[in-house]
Structures are given as C-alpha cells and as structure tokens.
Design a protein around this motif. Structure first.
Motif, PDB file in Angstrom:
ATOM      1  N   MET A 141       0.876  -1.245  -0.019  1.00 30.91           N
ATOM      2  CA  MET A 141       0.016  -0.018   0.101  1.00 30.91           C
ATOM      3  C   MET A 141       0.800   1.244   0.092  1.00 30.91           C
ATOM      4  O   MET A 141       1.979   1.206   0.701  1.00 30.91           O
ATOM      5  N   PRO A 142       0.482   2.566  -0.763  1.00 27.78           N
ATOM      6  CA  PRO A 142       1.275   3.491  -0.879  1.00 27.78           C
ATOM      7  C   PRO A 142       1.177   4.174   0.387  1.00 27.78           C
ATOM      8  O   PRO A 142       0.240   3.875   1.527  1.00 27.78           O
ATOM      9  N   ASP A 143       1.939   5.228   0.982  1.00 32.97           N
ATOM     10  CA  ASP A 143       1.886   6.034   2.068  1.00 32.97           C
ATOM     11  C   ASP A 143       2.631   7.493   1.430  1.00 32.97           C
ATOM     12  O   ASP A 143       3.147   7.528   0.381  1.00 32.97           O
ATOM     13  N   PHE A 144       3.182   8.253   2.537  1.00 37.09           N
ATOM     14  CA  PHE A 144       3.580   9.545   2.427  1.00 37.09           C
ATOM     15  C   PHE A 144       5.091   9.611   2.287  1.00 37.09           C
ATOM     16  O   PHE A 144       5.811  10.612   2.515  1.00 37.09           O
ATOM     17  N   HIS A 157      12.484   9.849 -16.663  1.00 30.12           N
ATOM     18  CA  HIS A 157      12.264  11.207 -16.414  1.00 30.12           C
ATOM     19  C   HIS A 157      11.727  12.150 -17.654  1.00 30.12           C
ATOM     20  O   HIS A 157      12.248  11.916 -18.871  1.00 30.12           O
ATOM     21  N   PRO A 158      10.586  12.861 -17.408  1.00 36.08           N
ATOM     22  CA  PRO A 158      10.079  13.237 -18.645  1.00 36.08           C
ATOM     23  C   PRO A 158      11.006  14.503 -18.956  1.00 36.08           C
ATOM     24  O   PRO A 158      11.526  15.272 -18.399  1.00 36.08           O
ATOM     25  N   LYS A 159      11.032  14.570 -20.410  1.00 33.85           N
ATOM     26  CA  LYS A 159      12.081  15.553 -21.053  1.00 33.85           C
ATOM     27  C   LYS A 159      11.483  17.021 -20.869  1.00 33.85           C
ATOM     28  O   LYS A 159      10.317  17.050 -20.843  1.00 33.85           O
ATOM     29  N   ALA A 160      12.406  18.134 -20.739  1.00 33.04           N
ATOM     30  CA  ALA A 160      12.105  19.395 -20.709  1.00 33.04           C
ATOM     31  C   ALA A 160      11.007  19.650 -19.371  1.00 33.04           C
ATOM     32  O   ALA A 160      10.146  20.408 -19.890  1.00 33.04           O
ATOM     33  N   PHE A 161      11.055  18.976 -18.340  1.00 35.41           N
ATOM     34  CA  PHE A 161      10.169  19.244 -17.405  1.00 35.41           C
ATOM     35  C   PHE A 161      10.563  20.441 -16.804  1.00 35.41           C
ATOM     36  O   PHE A 161      11.765  20.587 -16.377  1.00 35.41           O
ATOM     37  N   PRO A 162       9.714  21.116 -16.278  1.00 36.47           N
ATOM     38  CA  PRO A 162       9.973  22.596 -15.634  1.00 36.47           C
ATOM     39  C   PRO A 162      10.429  22.436 -14.126  1.00 36.47           C
ATOM     40  O   PRO A 162      10.904  23.260 -13.651  1.00 36.47           O
ATOM     41  N   VAL A 163      10.294  21.307 -13.482  1.00 37.61           N
ATOM     42  CA  VAL A 163      11.016  21.224 -12.271  1.00 37.61           C
ATOM     43  C   VAL A 163      11.846  19.897 -11.838  1.00 37.61           C
ATOM     44  O   VAL A 163      11.729  18.952 -12.769  1.00 37.61           O
ATOM     45  N   PRO A 164      12.699  19.632 -11.319  1.00 35.24           N
ATOM     46  CA  PRO A 164      13.295  18.389 -11.138  1.00 35.24           C
ATOM     47  C   PRO A 164      12.315  17.073 -10.686  1.00 35.24           C
ATOM     48  O   PRO A 164      11.321  17.245 -10.195  1.00 35.24           O
ATOM     49  N   THR A 165      12.531  16.097 -11.295  1.00 35.35           N
ATOM     50  CA  THR A 165      11.712  14.938 -11.069  1.00 35.35           C
ATOM     51  C   THR A 165      12.601  13.655 -10.372  1.00 35.35           C
ATOM     52  O   THR A 165      13.555  13.426 -10.773  1.00 35.35           O
ATOM     53  N   GLN A 166      11.660  12.893  -9.659  1.00 36.30           N
ATOM     54  CA  GLN A 166      12.247  11.855  -9.244  1.00 36.30           C
ATOM     55  C   GLN A 166      11.278  10.872  -9.746  1.00 36.30           C
ATOM     56  O   GLN A 166      10.104  10.610  -9.533  1.00 36.30           O
ATOM     57  N   THR A 167      12.215   9.589 -10.438  1.00 38.55           N
ATOM     58  CA  THR A 167      11.227   8.650 -11.002  1.00 38.55           C
ATOM     59  C   THR A 167      11.228   7.372  -9.928  1.00 38.55           C
ATOM     60  O   THR A 167      11.882   7.217  -8.915  1.00 38.55           O
ATOM     61  N   ILE A 168       9.882   6.765  -9.654  1.00 39.33           N
ATOM     62  CA  ILE A 168       9.842   5.665  -8.584  1.00 39.33           C
ATOM     63  C   ILE A 168       9.086   4.552  -9.537  1.00 39.33           C
ATOM     64  O   ILE A 168       7.998   4.806  -9.958  1.00 39.33           O
ATOM     65  N   VAL A 169       9.804   3.499  -9.609  1.00 43.36           N
ATOM     66  CA  VAL A 169       9.144   2.359 -10.275  1.00 43.36           C
ATOM     67  C   VAL A 169       8.217   1.627  -9.369  1.00 43.36           C
ATOM     68  O   VAL A 169       8.078   1.529  -7.976  1.00 43.36           O
ATOM     69  N   LYS A 170       6.882   1.512 -10.070  1.00 37.43           N
ATOM     70  CA  LYS A 170       5.754   1.176  -9.310  1.00 37.43           C
ATOM     71  C   LYS A 170       5.407   2.029  -8.338  1.00 37.43           C
ATOM     72  O   LYS A 170       4.833   1.810  -7.077  1.00 37.43           O
ATOM     73  N   GLY A 171       5.619   3.327  -8.620  1.00 35.88           N
ATOM     74  CA  GLY A 171       5.458   4.398  -7.459  1.00 35.88           C
ATOM     75  C   GLY A 171       3.794   4.551  -7.459  1.00 35.88           C
ATOM     76  O   GLY A 171       3.433   5.159  -6.253  1.00 35.88           O
ATOM     77  N   ASP A 172       3.044   4.057  -8.142  1.00 36.22           N
ATOM     78  CA  ASP A 172       1.292   4.017  -7.952  1.00 36.22           C
ATOM     79  C   ASP A 172       0.959   3.092  -6.656  1.00 36.22           C
ATOM     80  O   ASP A 172      -0.171   3.212  -6.311  1.00 36.22           O
ATOM     81  N   SER A 173       2.002   2.255  -6.366  1.00 37.53           N
ATOM     82  CA  SER A 173       1.607   1.364  -5.478  1.00 37.53           C
ATOM     83  C   SER A 173       2.418   1.769  -4.203  1.00 37.53           C
ATOM     84  O   SER A 173       2.373   1.243  -3.019  1.00 37.53           O
ATOM     85  N   LEU A 174       3.332   2.822  -4.084  1.00 39.61           N
ATOM     86  CA  LEU A 174       4.163   3.315  -3.017  1.00 39.61           C
ATOM     87  C   LEU A 174       3.934   4.575  -2.750  1.00 39.61           C
ATOM     88  O   LEU A 174       4.061   5.031  -1.380  1.00 39.61           O
ATOM     89  N   SER A 175       3.574   5.767  -3.460  1.00 41.16           N
ATOM     90  CA  SER A 175       3.181   7.200  -3.124  1.00 41.16           C
ATOM     91  C   SER A 175       1.978   7.253  -3.227  1.00 41.16           C
ATOM     92  O   SER A 175       1.267   7.152  -4.208  1.00 41.16           O
TER      93      SER A 175
END
Length: 208
Positions: A1-4, A122-140
């Motif tokens: 389950m995801p959390d913060f 990481h999305p190209k030319a994104f306006p802010v720094p990004t952190q990628t998370i594999v299976k992030g929809d189950s973690l965050s």
C-alpha cells in the motif's frame, strides 16, 4: 500500500504524476498530477487509495470523487494533461506521454518545486526536478492519486467516444485491442483523430 514516505523526504510539497492509456490502439494518453497540501485526510480516502490498476471501477470512481471533494476543501491540487492520438502518432507514445505529464503539471493552480513520477524515465524538458519511482502508484499516495485521476478521466472519455462510435467497444476496452475492437477495425476501419495510426495493427485496416 502507498504512503507519504517519498513525499516526506522533501521540505516542501511535491506533485505526484502518473499516466493512463499508453498501450491502447485508440484514444489519447492522459496524465494526472496531484499535490497533497494537507496530509490530514479522511481514512475513507487514505485506506483505499492505491494503484488504479489494482482497483475495481467502482472503487476508482469513489476515490476519484473523494479526491475532487478534498480539492474543493483546499487540501490538495489536481491537474490533468492530455496528448491526442494525432500527437501520439507525430511524437511517438513516449514523448506524447511526457507531453501529457508536462501539461498535467502545468494545469496545477500552484507549481510545486519537484515531482514524483511513476516509472523509470524522467519526462523531457520538465519545468521542475523529477524523481522517478518504479511502481510508484503502489508506493506513493500522490502518484496513486494521480493514477486514479488519469484512469477515471480517460475511461469516461472513452465511454463518451463509444456513444459516437459504437462499433469498437470503447466503453468496455478503453481503446485496447480486444477481439471486439479488432472486429470493428476490420469492418469499419480506423477513425481519424481517434485511432493511433502508428500502432500495429491499426494501419493495416485503413480502407483503400
């Protein structure tokens, strides 16, 4: 389950971003962006919020409504981004997905300083720094919420398309290549502006 846990690593609020609709033969790719401004949220939301693919359509709809309810109370921000079938054909699906994510982030009423992105790219030319998370929809929680927004919005859109184009089963398959969808393509051909002509086997069903 995801959390913060991932969100809590930042000294400021961050956006969670996820997409829906990379694989279908028809329809747009959509991205959601969600920012939790207040983590003191109803248990009815936090106890069930998860990767949209793991949830029934009924649970997704309920969570979708709860998220927008909390947005109306000022506890979170929601942004939606869309890249059309034509843009997918022009840019390719990966770059169109990045475009939808950028648009979702841009649709937020406030711009956080960073974004958590589902996956490993990481999305190209994104306006802010990004952190990628594999299976992030189950973690965050933020990414899970974004996945709900993207998935429910896209499913509703495809159901609306089904009323206009009733031969492909969009209300059931959301544009994926099911048997019914392929039969519709064989009989009626692909629809300009709806089908992804760069995807196999769509191009093979173009009427001469």
């Amino acid at each position: 389950m995801p959390d913060f846990s991932f969100e809590n690593k930042y000294p400021y609020v961050v956006a969670g971003i996820d997409e829906a609709g990379r694989g279908p033969l028809a329809g747009p790719v959509m991205a959601g962006a969600v920012v939790f401004l207040d983590k003191n949220l109803p248990q009815a939301l936090l106890s069930t919020l998860d990767d949209s693919k793991k949830l029934s359509s009924v649970k997704r709809e309920k969570l979708y409504n709860l998220l927008y309810e909390q947005e109306s109370l000022g506890k979170l921000l929601i942004g939606l981004g869309i890249a059309s079938a034509e843009e997918i054909d022009s840019l390719n699906i990966l770059n169109a997905t990045f475009l939808a994510m950028k648009r979702a982030f841009g649709a937020l009423s406030q711009s956080p300083l960073a974004a958590l992105v589902d996956g490993n790219q990481h999305p190209k030319a994104f306006p802010v720094p990004t952190q990628t998370i594999v299976k992030g929809d189950s973690l965050s929680y933020s990414i899970a919420a974004a996945s709900i927004i993207a998935k429910v919005t896209r499913d509703r859109y495809m159901s609306e398309l089904a009323e206009k184009y009733p031969y492909y089963g969009f209300e059931k398959n959301a544009g994926y290549g099911t048997k019914l969808h392929i039969e519709g393509l064989k009989t009626y051909g692909p629809i300009v502006g709806v089908h992804r002509f760069s995807f196999n086997p769509v191009s093979s069903f173009i009427k001469k």
